[in-house]
Design a protein around this motif. Structure first.
Motif, short mmCIF file in Angstrom:
data_model
loop_
_atom_site.label_atom_id
_atom_site.label_comp_id
_atom_site.label_asym_id
_atom_site.label_seq_id
_atom_site.Cartn_x
_atom_site.Cartn_y
_atom_site.Cartn_z
N VAL A 1 -19.16 -24.56 -12.11
CA VAL A 1 -18.71 -25.59 -11.24
C VAL A 1 -19.55 -26.82 -11.25
O VAL A 1 -18.69 -27.93 -11.09
N ILE B 1 -6.52 -24.51 -5.32
CA ILE B 1 -6.55 -24.22 -6.58
C ILE B 1 -5.13 -24.86 -7.06
O ILE B 1 -4.65 -25.47 -7.83
N ARG C 1 -18.46 -28.51 -14.25
CA ARG C 1 -17.15 -29.44 -14.03
C ARG C 1 -17.34 -30.56 -13.08
O ARG C 1 -16.79 -31.62 -13.48
N ASN D 1 -4.87 -28.13 -8.64
CA ASN D 1 -4.78 -28.03 -10.33
C ASN D 1 -3.07 -27.97 -10.46
O ASN D 1 -3.07 -27.61 -11.88
N GLN E 1 -5.57 -19.43 -13.39
CA GLN E 1 -6.80 -19.34 -12.36
C GLN E 1 -6.47 -18.42 -11.09
O GLN E 1 -7.22 -17.49 -10.61
N LEU F 1 -6.53 -34.20 -12.16
CA LEU F 1 -7.58 -33.08 -12.25
C LEU F 1 -8.73 -33.35 -12.03
O LEU F 1 -9.61 -32.57 -11.58
N VAL G 1 -14.85 -29.08 -5.09
CA VAL G 1 -14.94 -28.24 -6.38
C VAL G 1 -16.27 -27.68 -6.06
O VAL G 1 -16.47 -26.44 -6.02
N THR H 1 -13.84 -24.64 -17.93
CA THR H 1 -14.75 -24.57 -16.50
C THR H 1 -13.84 -24.11 -15.51
O THR H 1 -14.54 -23.11 -14.55
N ALA H 2 -12.64 -24.73 -15.34
CA ALA H 2 -11.77 -23.81 -14.20
C ALA H 2 -11.21 -22.62 -14.34
O ALA H 2 -11.57 -21.58 -13.43
N SER I 1 -15.00 -20.55 -13.93
CA SER I 1 -15.34 -20.26 -12.53
C SER I 1 -14.34 -19.25 -11.66
O SER I 1 -14.93 -18.49 -11.05
N SER I 2 -13.10 -19.40 -11.90
CA SER I 2 -12.26 -18.58 -11.39
C SER I 2 -12.27 -17.15 -11.73
O SER I 2 -12.23 -16.10 -10.96
N PHE J 1 -11.91 -29.23 -18.63
CA PHE J 1 -11.50 -28.98 -17.50
C PHE J 1 -10.94 -27.57 -17.42
O PHE J 1 -11.26 -26.35 -16.52
#
Length: 420
Positions: free
Chosen positions: A99, A170, A102, A174, A184, A58, A65, A131-132, A135-136, A128
């Motif tokens: 992002v 993704i 991250r 991920n 996500q 990850l 990213v 933030t993931a 952002s998604s 992770f």
């Protein structure tokens, strides 16, 4: 060695890196709760080493990213200047900010754990995940705003293509955290379906059928990649176990001790915690071998190893066969006082087992051990220096009569000062 033996020694292998909840700081308990909530039962039940390897996946290179964040910000900027939709610009900037956070986490993680092991997984997994998903979610909201309010075919095309490409990236990148990847994908692609009725263009209605198909395909891709990664790291873990366990005593070997203790020492020094090393030697073991034979000598080492392992404080303490009749123990978050108490307990436990040794030069008649102890006391030292100090203390314990604990000279001096 058969793989069946792996199950017998698993309990001796993993380094305890996550303390019981009552002993964790509040922020770490919160991170652990979030981490557990965002993982399935199967993911939480995976071996620590497997979860750590997946975490390294990850926290791969941050370049792609960053590209995702920049593309989202570019779409928001275009929507602002082309159609005056300021929420699109705001969402793009929010996604870019998450992002960037991250990316910063990735850089710090790779710097700190590229050559050493990660001690606490939960905070890094939580960072992770938040933030993931964040952002998604910003990407999904940006997509909805652009489709529902701008009525710009060029922006429609750019946003839709970017969204699907990002979703595919993704799914591939991920998949090591399958639940996070699925969340996500949902928050990125479902807003497209919600925005289709607001586009005022009948040609986009086919997306109501296409998006579920894309989601299904990406979910299958996430599952397949995740299974392949987990299987691969489980196989590596089995091989690693077999290469780091002493065949005779079934406890970790010197290689394992060096790798894990170095990582634990690095963590303790960064956390300003003390750490102790015990070097242990079986007294008069050569005469034991000479009179009872090597098979009995091997059996004696096996029994001593079992006694040492069963009399440590918790799983975070590591005992290993260091070589011949010598063993080594590392004690995380232990100063010299606690190290001396543990060492004395080990001496007493071996003596209490009353393993016969009728040919000792001192006439005691049972197997005993001598121990040398040293602790960092928050000082920044390397593992080799600690082992040398503990070895010197061990030689002193043997010189002054055996079946005893001796502290490294700096600790002995300080104890005399304290007693005075």
């Amino acid at each position: 060695m058969a793989f069946l033996q792996v199950s017998r020694i698993d309990s001796a292998l993993p380094i305890t890196t996550e303390l019981p909840p009552g002993r964790l700081p509040l922020w770490l308990r919160v991170c652990t709760w979030i981490s557990d909530a965002l993982q399935s039962d199967a993911e939480r039940g995976q071996a620590y080493e497997v979860r750590e390897d997946l975490l390294h996946v990850l926290y791969g290179r941050p370049a792609n990213v960053l590209l995702v964040g920049l593309s989202g910000a570019a779409c928001g900027l275009y929507a602002e200047f082309r159609a005056g939709v300021w929420p699109a610009l705001l969402l793009g900037l929010i996604g870019l900010s998450l992002v960037l956070i991250r990316c910063r986490c990735i850089v710090v993680f790779r710097r700190r754990f590229l050559k050493t092991r990660c001690v606490y997984l939960a905070p890094w997994f939580t960072a992770f995940a938040l933030t993931a998903i964040g952002s998604s979610l910003a990407w999904g909201a940006l997509t909805f705003v652009c489709l529902a309010t701008t009525h710009d075919p060029i922006l429609y095309t750019v946003v839709l293509v970017s969204n699907v490409v990002t979703a595919s990236a993704i799914a591939a990148r991920n998949a090591a955290a399958s639940w996070i990847a699925r969340l996500q994908l949902l928050v990125m692609l479902l807003p497209i379906m919600a925005a289709v009725p607001l586009t005022e263009n009948d040609s986009y209605w086919f997306l109501l059928l296409l998006i579920p198909v894309i989601l299904y395909g990406l979910f299958v891709l996430v599952t397949d990649i995740n299974q392949q990664l987990v299987q691969s790291y489980r196989s590596q873990l089995k091989l690693s176990i077999l290469s780091t366990i002493d065949y005779l005593t079934q406890i970790p070997n010197r290689r394992y001790f060096g790798e894990r203790t170095a990582a634990a020492l690095d963590h303790c020094q960064h956390a300003r915690q003390p750490m102790a090393i015990l070097m242990i030697d079986v007294d008069f073991f050569k005469s034991f071998n000479d009179h009872y034979g090597h098979q009995e000598g091997d059996r004696c080492l096996q029994q001593v190893a079992l006694i040492l392992r069963d009399n440590l404080r918790h799983d975070g303490d590591i005992v290993s066969r260091y070589g011949g009749e010598e063993f080594a123990v590392s004690l995380q978050n232990a100063g010299i006082i606690e190290a001396e108490l543990v060492a004395q307990r080990l001496c007493d436990a071996v003596a209490a087992a009353s393993l016969t040794h009728a040919h000792r030069q001192d006439g005691i008649g049972i197997v005993t051990i001598s121990i040398g102890a040293v602790a960092t006391d928050n000082a920044f030292v390397d593992l080799d220096t600690l082992v040398r100090s503990a070895d010197q203390a061990l030689y002193e314990a043997k010189r002054t009569g055996r079946n005893r604990v001796s502290l490294a000279p700096k600790h002995e001096n300080r104890r005399h000062v304290d007693a005075a």
